[in-house]
Design an enzyme around this catalytic site. Structure first.
Site, PDB file in Angstrom:
ATOM      1  N   SER A  93      -2.895  -0.115  -0.100  1.00 20.62           N
ATOM      2  CA  SER A  93      -3.784  -0.766   0.753  1.00 20.62           C
ATOM      3  C   SER A  93      -4.885   0.144   0.704  1.00 20.62           C
ATOM      4  CB  SER A  93      -3.056  -1.282   2.065  1.00 20.62           C
ATOM      5  OG  SER A  93      -4.011  -2.177   2.719  1.00 20.62           O
ATOM      6  N   ASP A 194      -0.096 -12.064  -1.247  1.00 21.25           N
ATOM      7  CA  ASP A 194      -0.280 -11.020  -0.446  1.00 21.25           C
ATOM      8  C   ASP A 194      -1.159 -11.296   0.875  1.00 21.25           C
ATOM      9  OD1 ASP A 194      -1.522  -8.760   1.037  1.00 21.25           O
ATOM     10  OD2 ASP A 194      -1.475  -7.664  -0.609  1.00 21.25           O
ATOM     11  N   HIS A 224       2.396  -7.898   0.811  1.00 19.81           N
ATOM     12  CA  HIS A 224       1.597  -6.810   0.642  1.00 19.81           C
ATOM     13  C   HIS A 224       2.269  -5.361   0.505  1.00 19.81           C
ATOM     14  CE1 HIS A 224      -1.964  -4.516   1.439  1.00 19.81           C
ATOM     15  NE2 HIS A 224      -1.531  -3.902   2.406  1.00 19.81           N
TER      16      HIS A 224
END
Length: 259
Positions: A93, A194, A224
């Site tokens: 991320s 996600d 995610h």
């Protein structure tokens, strides 16, 4: 403030090949700890730092910005370079964005990059309100623990401080502008389902980098936080194989691989 149990940084002294792992926004090293341990067990030197403002309480994150988070991983990278023959950077991320900026700024000092669901933009109408809203509203709901696997939990904040989110938005713009400077071999793994970072962010990264050696892998079974999800083992195995291939100078790939 004391660090939350499980959110501690992780470091393992192994061989001449090193990897720096970067966790995500409002998260902690806990989300990447199994990945770090997998690589450590295979002889790599591993550094998984705790980013400033993370792993304690959201009020601490409110007092930090992207320059603080990037400075931490930049320091760790420089320390690894001093003791290692080859260094890889990896992240989840926002950690993926941190890894990509390290690659853009440090060039040949980094041998390869691995990113999982890399974030490239703060999405939604609320993002445009951040510059003003952050002065009136302190937090919004958290983004932690977007995981398909039952019983798997991410250790992250339940609230997102808006001052920090505003800084994050600026950081993504900085990184997006620097993506063409990324030339190292790249392994990008992303989840089509996600709920935090849309697949468009991964597509943007792939379209902007200058790497000639690019491998894309789709994580069909995960959300995610894929490093704690159904595809975790695949991430660990593929990343280790990628690093081994680059470190030993084997042939290039540049393929797209499905789930």
């Amino acid at each position: 403030m004391p660090v939350l149990p499980g959110a501690e940084p992780y470091r393992h002294e192994g061989g001449e090949i090193s990897v720096l792992l970067c966790h995500g926004f409002t998260g902690s090293p806990q989300s990447l700890r199994p990945w770090a341990e997998y690589l450590a067990e295979r002889g790599l030197t591993v550094s998984l730092p705790l980013l400033p403002g993370h792993g304690t309480r959201w009020e601490d994150l409110q007092l930090t910005g992207w320059q603080d988070w990037y400075a931490e991983v930049d320091r760790e990278l420089r320390a690894l370079r001093e003791r290692s023959a080859q260094v890889f950077v990896a992240g989840l991320s926002m950690g993926g964005a941190l890894a990509l900026r390290l690659a853009a700024k440090h060039g040949d000092a980094i041998d390869g990059v691995v990113v999982v669901n890399p974030a490239n933009k703060v999405h939604g109408l609320a993002a445009h309100a951040l510059p003003v809203a952050r002065h009136f509203v302190r937090t919004t709901k958290g983004i932690a623990s977007d995981i398909a696997k039952e019983g798997s939990q991410e250790l992250g904040y339940e609230r997102v401080p808006l001052h920090a989110a505003h800084s994050l938005r600026h950081f993504f713009r900085v990184v997006d502008g620097e993506l063409p400077q990324v030339t190292q071999p790249l392994l990008l793994l992303h989840s089509p389902q996600d709920h935090v970072v849309p697949p468009a962010d991964s597509a943007r990264v792939l379209s902007r980098v200058s790497s000639a050696d690019v491998t894309e892998i789709v994580l069909e079974q995960s959300y995610h936080v894929a490093t704690l999800d159904h595809d975790a083992d695949r991430i660990f195995e593929e990343s280790h194989a990628f690093m081994t291939r680059i470190a030993t100078g084997l042939g290039k790939e540049g393929t797209a691989v499905g789930g």
